[in-house]
Structure formats: structure tokens, C-alpha cells
Motif scaffolding. Structure first.
Motif, PDB file in Angstrom:
ATOM      1  N   LEU A 188       0.820  -1.208   0.000  1.00  0.00           N
ATOM      2  CA  LEU A 188       0.000   0.000   0.000  1.00  0.00           C
ATOM      3  C   LEU A 188       0.858   1.264   0.000  1.00  0.00           C
ATOM      4  O   LEU A 188       0.894   2.048   0.963  1.00  0.00           O
ATOM      5  N   VAL A 189       1.596   1.453  -1.086  1.00  0.00           N
ATOM      6  CA  VAL A 189       2.331   2.695  -1.328  1.00  0.00           C
ATOM      7  C   VAL A 189       1.926   3.202  -2.712  1.00  0.00           C
ATOM      8  O   VAL A 189       1.435   2.446  -3.546  1.00  0.00           O
ATOM      9  N   ALA A 190       2.146   4.495  -2.947  1.00  0.00           N
ATOM     10  CA  ALA A 190       1.690   5.091  -4.208  1.00  0.00           C
ATOM     11  C   ALA A 190       2.470   4.541  -5.390  1.00  0.00           C
ATOM     12  O   ALA A 190       1.901   4.280  -6.464  1.00  0.00           O
ATOM     13  N   THR A 191       3.816   4.371  -5.219  1.00  0.00           N
ATOM     14  CA  THR A 191       4.666   3.935  -6.323  1.00  0.00           C
ATOM     15  C   THR A 191       5.663   2.903  -5.806  1.00  0.00           C
ATOM     16  O   THR A 191       6.728   3.265  -5.298  1.00  0.00           O
ATOM     17  N   PRO A 192       5.343   1.619  -5.889  1.00  0.00           N
ATOM     18  CA  PRO A 192       6.288   0.590  -5.419  1.00  0.00           C
ATOM     19  C   PRO A 192       7.665   0.790  -6.038  1.00  0.00           C
ATOM     20  O   PRO A 192       7.779   1.095  -7.235  1.00  0.00           O
ATOM     21  N   ARG A 193       8.706   0.617  -5.197  1.00  0.00           N
ATOM     22  CA  ARG A 193      10.077   0.882  -5.650  1.00  0.00           C
ATOM     23  C   ARG A 193      10.983  -0.302  -5.320  1.00  0.00           C
ATOM     24  O   ARG A 193      10.791  -0.985  -4.331  1.00  0.00           O
ATOM     25  N   THR A 194      11.978  -0.498  -6.173  1.00  0.00           N
ATOM     26  CA  THR A 194      13.037  -1.453  -5.902  1.00  0.00           C
ATOM     27  C   THR A 194      14.370  -0.752  -6.127  1.00  0.00           C
ATOM     28  O   THR A 194      14.529  -0.019  -7.115  1.00  0.00           O
ATOM     29  N   TRP A 195      15.317  -0.957  -5.197  1.00  0.00           N
ATOM     30  CA  TRP A 195      16.631  -0.351  -5.294  1.00  0.00           C
ATOM     31  C   TRP A 195      17.694  -1.425  -5.489  1.00  0.00           C
ATOM     32  O   TRP A 195      17.644  -2.483  -4.841  1.00  0.00           O
ATOM     33  N   THR A 196      18.657  -1.151  -6.348  1.00  0.00           N
ATOM     34  CA  THR A 196      19.856  -1.977  -6.406  1.00  0.00           C
ATOM     35  C   THR A 196      20.785  -1.541  -5.285  1.00  0.00           C
ATOM     36  O   THR A 196      20.541  -0.547  -4.592  1.00  0.00           O
ATOM     37  N   TRP A 197      21.880  -2.284  -5.098  1.00  0.00           N
ATOM     38  CA  TRP A 197      22.854  -1.923  -4.061  1.00  0.00           C
ATOM     39  C   TRP A 197      23.393  -0.512  -4.295  1.00  0.00           C
ATOM     40  O   TRP A 197      23.438   0.314  -3.376  1.00  0.00           O
ATOM     41  N   ASP A 198      23.803  -0.223  -5.534  1.00  0.00           N
ATOM     42  CA  ASP A 198      24.377   1.104  -5.817  1.00  0.00           C
ATOM     43  C   ASP A 198      23.339   2.199  -5.611  1.00  0.00           C
ATOM     44  O   ASP A 198      23.668   3.285  -5.102  1.00  0.00           O
ATOM     45  N   GLU A 199      22.098   1.955  -6.004  1.00  0.00           N
ATOM     46  CA  GLU A 199      21.051   2.971  -5.811  1.00  0.00           C
ATOM     47  C   GLU A 199      20.789   3.200  -4.326  1.00  0.00           C
ATOM     48  O   GLU A 199      20.607   4.344  -3.886  1.00  0.00           O
ATOM     49  N   ALA A 200      20.784   2.145  -3.533  1.00  0.00           N
ATOM     50  CA  ALA A 200      20.546   2.296  -2.094  1.00  0.00           C
ATOM     51  C   ALA A 200      21.699   3.027  -1.418  1.00  0.00           C
ATOM     52  O   ALA A 200      21.499   3.825  -0.501  1.00  0.00           O
ATOM     53  N   GLN A 201      22.925   2.732  -1.898  1.00  0.00           N
ATOM     54  CA  GLN A 201      24.092   3.402  -1.316  1.00  0.00           C
ATOM     55  C   GLN A 201      24.103   4.900  -1.608  1.00  0.00           C
ATOM     56  O   GLN A 201      24.719   5.674  -0.878  1.00  0.00           O
ATOM     57  N   ALA A 202      23.440   5.309  -2.681  1.00  0.00           N
ATOM     58  CA  ALA A 202      23.430   6.722  -3.055  1.00  0.00           C
ATOM     59  C   ALA A 202      22.382   7.533  -2.286  1.00  0.00           C
ATOM     60  O   ALA A 202      22.371   8.758  -2.362  1.00  0.00           O
ATOM     61  N   LEU A 203      21.522   6.872  -1.526  1.00  0.00           N
ATOM     62  CA  LEU A 203      20.479   7.591  -0.777  1.00  0.00           C
ATOM     63  C   LEU A 203      21.078   8.306   0.430  1.00  0.00           C
ATOM     64  O   LEU A 203      22.067   7.827   1.012  1.00  0.00           O
ATOM     65  N   PRO A 204      20.506   9.442   0.839  1.00  0.00           N
ATOM     66  CA  PRO A 204      21.000  10.143   2.035  1.00  0.00           C
ATOM     67  C   PRO A 204      20.914   9.242   3.261  1.00  0.00           C
ATOM     68  O   PRO A 204      19.942   8.501   3.434  1.00  0.00           O
ATOM     69  N   ARG A 205      21.950   9.300   4.100  1.00  0.00           N
ATOM     70  CA  ARG A 205      22.018   8.443   5.268  1.00  0.00           C
ATOM     71  C   ARG A 205      21.799   9.231   6.550  1.00  0.00           C
ATOM     72  O   ARG A 205      22.000  10.441   6.590  1.00  0.00           O
ATOM     73  N   SER A 206      21.425   8.517   7.578  1.00  0.00           N
ATOM     74  CA  SER A 206      21.302   9.103   8.908  1.00  0.00           C
ATOM     75  C   SER A 206      21.804   8.089   9.929  1.00  0.00           C
ATOM     76  O   SER A 206      22.068   6.934   9.598  1.00  0.00           O
ATOM     77  N   THR A 207      21.952   8.536  11.171  1.00  0.00           N
ATOM     78  CA  THR A 207      22.623   7.742  12.198  1.00  0.00           C
ATOM     79  C   THR A 207      21.717   7.508  13.394  1.00  0.00           C
ATOM     80  O   THR A 207      20.961   8.399  13.795  1.00  0.00           O
ATOM     81  N   TYR A 208      21.825   6.293  13.951  1.00  0.00           N
ATOM     82  CA  TYR A 208      21.204   5.998  15.247  1.00  0.00           C
ATOM     83  C   TYR A 208      22.325   5.656  16.228  1.00  0.00           C
ATOM     84  O   TYR A 208      23.179   4.808  15.946  1.00  0.00           O
ATOM     85  N   SER A 209      22.317   6.283  17.373  1.00  0.00           N
ATOM     86  CA  SER A 209      23.271   5.979  18.438  1.00  0.00           C
ATOM     87  C   SER A 209      22.484   5.581  19.682  1.00  0.00           C
ATOM     88  O   SER A 209      21.651   6.355  20.156  1.00  0.00           O
ATOM     89  N   GLY A 210      22.789   4.396  20.197  1.00  0.00           N
ATOM     90  CA  GLY A 210      22.061   3.943  21.376  1.00  0.00           C
ATOM     91  C   GLY A 210      22.159   2.440  21.530  1.00  0.00           C
ATOM     92  O   GLY A 210      23.112   1.807  21.071  1.00  0.00           O
ATOM     93  N   ALA A 211      21.146   1.864  22.153  1.00  0.00           N
ATOM     94  CA  ALA A 211      21.167   0.458  22.541  1.00  0.00           C
ATOM     95  C   ALA A 211      20.288  -0.395  21.622  1.00  0.00           C
ATOM     96  O   ALA A 211      19.397   0.107  20.932  1.00  0.00           O
ATOM     97  N   ILE A 212      20.577  -1.721  21.640  1.00  0.00           N
ATOM     98  CA  ILE A 212      19.692  -2.713  21.039  1.00  0.00           C
ATOM     99  C   ILE A 212      19.413  -3.770  22.115  1.00  0.00           C
ATOM    100  O   ILE A 212      20.218  -3.971  23.023  1.00  0.00           O
ATOM    101  N   HIS A 213      18.278  -4.445  21.989  1.00  0.00           N
ATOM    102  CA  HIS A 213      17.848  -5.375  23.037  1.00  0.00           C
ATOM    103  C   HIS A 213      17.302  -6.654  22.401  1.00  0.00           C
ATOM    104  O   HIS A 213      16.371  -6.601  21.599  1.00  0.00           O
ATOM    105  N   CYS A 214      17.881  -7.796  22.764  1.00  0.00           N
ATOM    106  CA  CYS A 214      17.420  -9.086  22.250  1.00  0.00           C
ATOM    107  C   CYS A 214      16.441  -9.714  23.241  1.00  0.00           C
ATOM    108  O   CYS A 214      16.624  -9.614  24.454  1.00  0.00           O
TER     109      CYS A 214
END
Length: 203
Positions: free
Chosen positions: A53-79
Motif C-alpha cells: 500500500l504505497v503510491a509507487t512501489p520501488r526497488t533499489w539496487t545496491w548502488d542505488e541504495a548506497q546513493a540515498l541520504p544516510r542518517s545515524t542511530y546511536s544507542g542500545a539494542i535489546h534481544c
């Protein structure tokens, strides 16, 4: 007659407030838990999609995904198996941006079913992967994500138990209903909030 001071025992170390109830700090260890064999995913074979349920389904290759703007998460993970890792730094593309590039979600969207290249699935409310709470993660603590930890890319939803952060993620399917994934079908909680100890159905 000597007077004792009673049995006071050793003083207990102060518990880190970043640890949810029932969790311990794994320190430098990073336990490995998954039900699948680690797949061989070279960049030329890797892809990632957002559909349903999105307006325009998308698929990215590795290179296309690597070119997208990135952001950072700093903190904990919990199993859910009770270990936590504190002070981690993850880098990836926010799910908000991926949904935006897919034209946004359509009316009625409430949940997502996340798929991995191995066939693994896990379900999440849409509200838990939007508003800066989830990433398609490529790096952790300054290095590419190792295959044994879900590399080259895994979902990262750090505010929920880590089985929701699907390794080797391949697709986010947006739905108008909740559809249980692998562990949820096996009795694990549909949402998995570590601060509420939502480990199993009924918690």
C-alpha cells in the motif's frame, strides 16, 4: 557480648537505567542468533523493495541504495533472549525516506510485513517504523555490517526486541492489516516492546 550488624551482604552494583527489565549488558560480546543459514549476498545480487500500500512501489539496487541520504542511530539494542548492547552507532537510510521515495503510504495502511532474502518475515505496526524510528542499516560502529549480523543490510528498529530488526532484509510490504511473521507465528509477541517485556503472546 559482641553485637553483630546483621547480614547485609555485598552492595549491589547500580543497574544501568538504559537496560529494560530482565536485560543484561552484553558488553563487548554480540551474541549471534538466527534460524537461517547466512546467505551469500554479493552487491550485484542484492536488492531491496518497498511495495504493497504505497503510491509507487520501488526497488533499489545496491548502488542505488548506497546513493540515498544516510542518517545515524546511536544507542542500545535489546534481544528477547535478555542481552542488550549499549552505545552502538548505526548508519543507514531511514524508513521514512524509503516510504517517501515510494510515493508515501496509501489510505488504510496500518502495518508492515518485513521480508528477508532468506524467506524470514516479521510484522510491525506502521507507527513503529516511521517518524525516525527505523532504518535500512548498512554500517555499525564504523564498519560495514558483517553477514553474520545481517549484512550487507538489515532493518534496524532499536526500540523493539531485535528479532524485529530483520537480518538480510529484502522488502517492506505495507499492509492494511496485521500479518504475523516467523517468530510471531511461533508464539512471540506481535509488537515486542522491551520496556514492557513483551516477549510472548499474552505478555
Amino acid at each position: 557480648m559482641a553485637v553483630t550488624r546483621g547480614f547485609t551482604g555485598r552492595p549491589r552494583p547500580e543497574r544501568d537505567p538504559r537496560l529494560p527489565p530482565g536485560q543484561y549488558d552484553a558488553g563487548d560480546d554480540w551474541p549471534v542468533l538466527h534460524v537461517e543459514l547466512v546467505p551469500d549476498l554479493p552487491p550485484e545480487a542484492w536488492s531491496f523493495a518497498v511495495d504493497g500500500l504505497v503510491a509507487t512501489p520501488r526497488t533499489w539496487t545496491w548502488d542505488e541504495a548506497q546513493a540515498l541520504p544516510r542518517s545515524t542511530y546511536s544507542g542500545a539494542i535489546h534481544c528477547v533472549t535478555t542481552w542488550s548492547k549499549l552505545d552502538m552507532t548505526w548508519v543507514g537510510v531511514s524508513v521514512d525516506l524509503l516510504l517517501e521515495q515510494a510515493g508515501g503510504v496509501r489510505p488504510g495502511a496500518t502495518h508492515v510485513l518485513v521480508h528477508s532474502h532468506t524467506g524470514y518475515t516479521t510484522n510491525l505496526p506502521l507507527a513503529d517504523v516511521t517518524d525516525g524510528q527505523a532504518w535500512l542499516a548498512f554500517e555499525v560502529d564504523g564498519a560495514p555490517l558483517e553477514p553474520i549480523h545481517g549484512g550487507p543490510a538489515r532493518l534496524l528498529v532499536p526500540h523493539l526486541y531485535f528479532w524485529k530488526s530483520a537480518k538480510w532484509v529484502s522488502r517492506i510490504e505495507v499492509l492494511d492489516h496485521d500479518q504475523r511473521g516467523y517468530w510471531e507465528d511461533g508464539g512471540y509477541h506481535d509488537r515486542g516492546d522491551p520496556w514492557r517485556e513483551q516477549r510472548y503472546h499474552g505478555d
